[in-house]
Design a protein around this motif. Structure first.
Motif, PDB file in Angstrom:
ATOM      1  N   ASN A 142       0.849  -1.183   0.000  1.00  0.00           N
ATOM      2  CA  ASN A 142       0.000   0.000   0.000  1.00  0.00           C
ATOM      3  C   ASN A 142       0.892   1.243   0.000  1.00  0.00           C
ATOM      4  O   ASN A 142       1.734   1.388   0.891  1.00  0.00           O
ATOM      5  CB  ASN A 142      -0.900  -0.009   1.234  1.00  0.00           C
TER       6      ASN A 142
ATOM      7  N   GLU B 124       2.313   0.857   4.048  1.00  0.00           N
ATOM      8  CA  GLU B 124       1.962  -0.362   4.764  1.00  0.00           C
ATOM      9  C   GLU B 124       2.079  -1.585   3.865  1.00  0.00           C
ATOM     10  O   GLU B 124       1.726  -1.539   2.697  1.00  0.00           O
ATOM     11  CB  GLU B 124       0.535  -0.262   5.294  1.00  0.00           C
TER      12      GLU B 124
ATOM     13  N   LYS C  81       1.021  -5.705   3.736  1.00  0.00           N
ATOM     14  CA  LYS C  81       0.165  -6.752   4.299  1.00  0.00           C
ATOM     15  C   LYS C  81       0.607  -8.080   3.693  1.00  0.00           C
ATOM     16  O   LYS C  81       0.734  -8.198   2.484  1.00  0.00           O
ATOM     17  CB  LYS C  81      -1.295  -6.469   3.965  1.00  0.00           C
TER      18      LYS C  81
ATOM     19  N   ASN D  26      -0.261 -12.208   3.726  1.00  0.00           N
ATOM     20  CA  ASN D  26      -1.219 -13.239   4.101  1.00  0.00           C
ATOM     21  C   ASN D  26      -0.679 -14.593   3.647  1.00  0.00           C
ATOM     22  O   ASN D  26      -0.472 -14.809   2.458  1.00  0.00           O
ATOM     23  CB  ASN D  26      -2.572 -12.951   3.455  1.00  0.00           C
TER      24      ASN D  26
ATOM     25  N   CYS E 212      -2.425 -13.545   8.721  1.00  0.00           N
ATOM     26  CA  CYS E 212      -2.297 -12.239   8.092  1.00  0.00           C
ATOM     27  C   CYS E 212      -1.452 -11.336   8.988  1.00  0.00           C
ATOM     28  O   CYS E 212      -1.703 -11.239  10.188  1.00  0.00           O
ATOM     29  CB  CYS E 212      -3.681 -11.641   7.858  1.00  0.00           C
TER      30      CYS E 212
ATOM     31  N   THR F  14       0.710  -7.419   9.169  1.00  0.00           N
ATOM     32  CA  THR F  14       0.896  -6.092   8.587  1.00  0.00           C
ATOM     33  C   THR F  14       2.108  -5.431   9.226  1.00  0.00           C
ATOM     34  O   THR F  14       2.488  -5.757  10.354  1.00  0.00           O
ATOM     35  CB  THR F  14      -0.333  -5.184   8.800  1.00  0.00           C
TER      36      THR F  14
ATOM     37  N   GLU G 182       4.609  -1.529   8.781  1.00  0.00           N
ATOM     38  CA  GLU G 182       4.928  -0.294   8.070  1.00  0.00           C
ATOM     39  C   GLU G 182       6.285  -0.454   7.390  1.00  0.00           C
ATOM     40  O   GLU G 182       7.148  -1.204   7.861  1.00  0.00           O
ATOM     41  CB  GLU G 182       4.945   0.867   9.049  1.00  0.00           C
TER      42      GLU G 182
ATOM     43  N   CYS H  57       9.686  -8.102  10.145  1.00  0.00           N
ATOM     44  CA  CYS H  57       9.001  -6.892  10.572  1.00  0.00           C
ATOM     45  C   CYS H  57       9.381  -6.684  12.027  1.00  0.00           C
ATOM     46  O   CYS H  57       9.037  -7.488  12.894  1.00  0.00           O
ATOM     47  CB  CYS H  57       7.490  -7.028  10.420  1.00  0.00           C
TER      48      CYS H  57
END
Length: 100
Positions: A23, A27, A29, A31, A38, A40, A42, A59
């Motif tokens: 995104n 962000e 994501k 999955n 899932c 997420t 930054e 992350c």
């Protein structure tokens, strides 16, 4: 600004696929389709660590850079493609913010 999606096969894990959404607002994501997990994160939390033909996407926690929130293993070519998508999304977002 368009969201980009890709599907990758997890190396060494029979039949596991990850669906990744980048995104442009900063962000990512991830999955894991077969496990319905899932995650997420930054962009600034993400770290790529290459080990041979595989790259681990980590992350990290904002407060403690040594704490890993989640990780997923990708083929190095897939990780390079993902890194490029993230880079392009960041550039696109910067251009948009400058134009406003």
């Amino acid at each position: 600004m368009l969201t980009e999606r890709r599907q990758f096969i997890v190396p060494g894990k029979a039949g596991l696929h990850v669906d990744v959404t980048v995104n442009p607002i900063g962000e990512l994501k991830v999955n894991v389709l077969e496990k319905d997990n899932c995650f997420t994160g930054e962009f600034e939390q993400l770290v790529f660590q290459t080990k041979g033909r595989q790259t681990e996407l980590l992350c990290k926690n904002h407060r403690s850079s040594s704490t890993v929130k989640w990780h997923v293993c990708l083929a190095s070519d897939d990780a390079r493609e993902l890194a490029k998508l993230i880079e392009l999304a960041e550039e696109e977002y910067e251009i948009l913010m400058r134009d406003l």
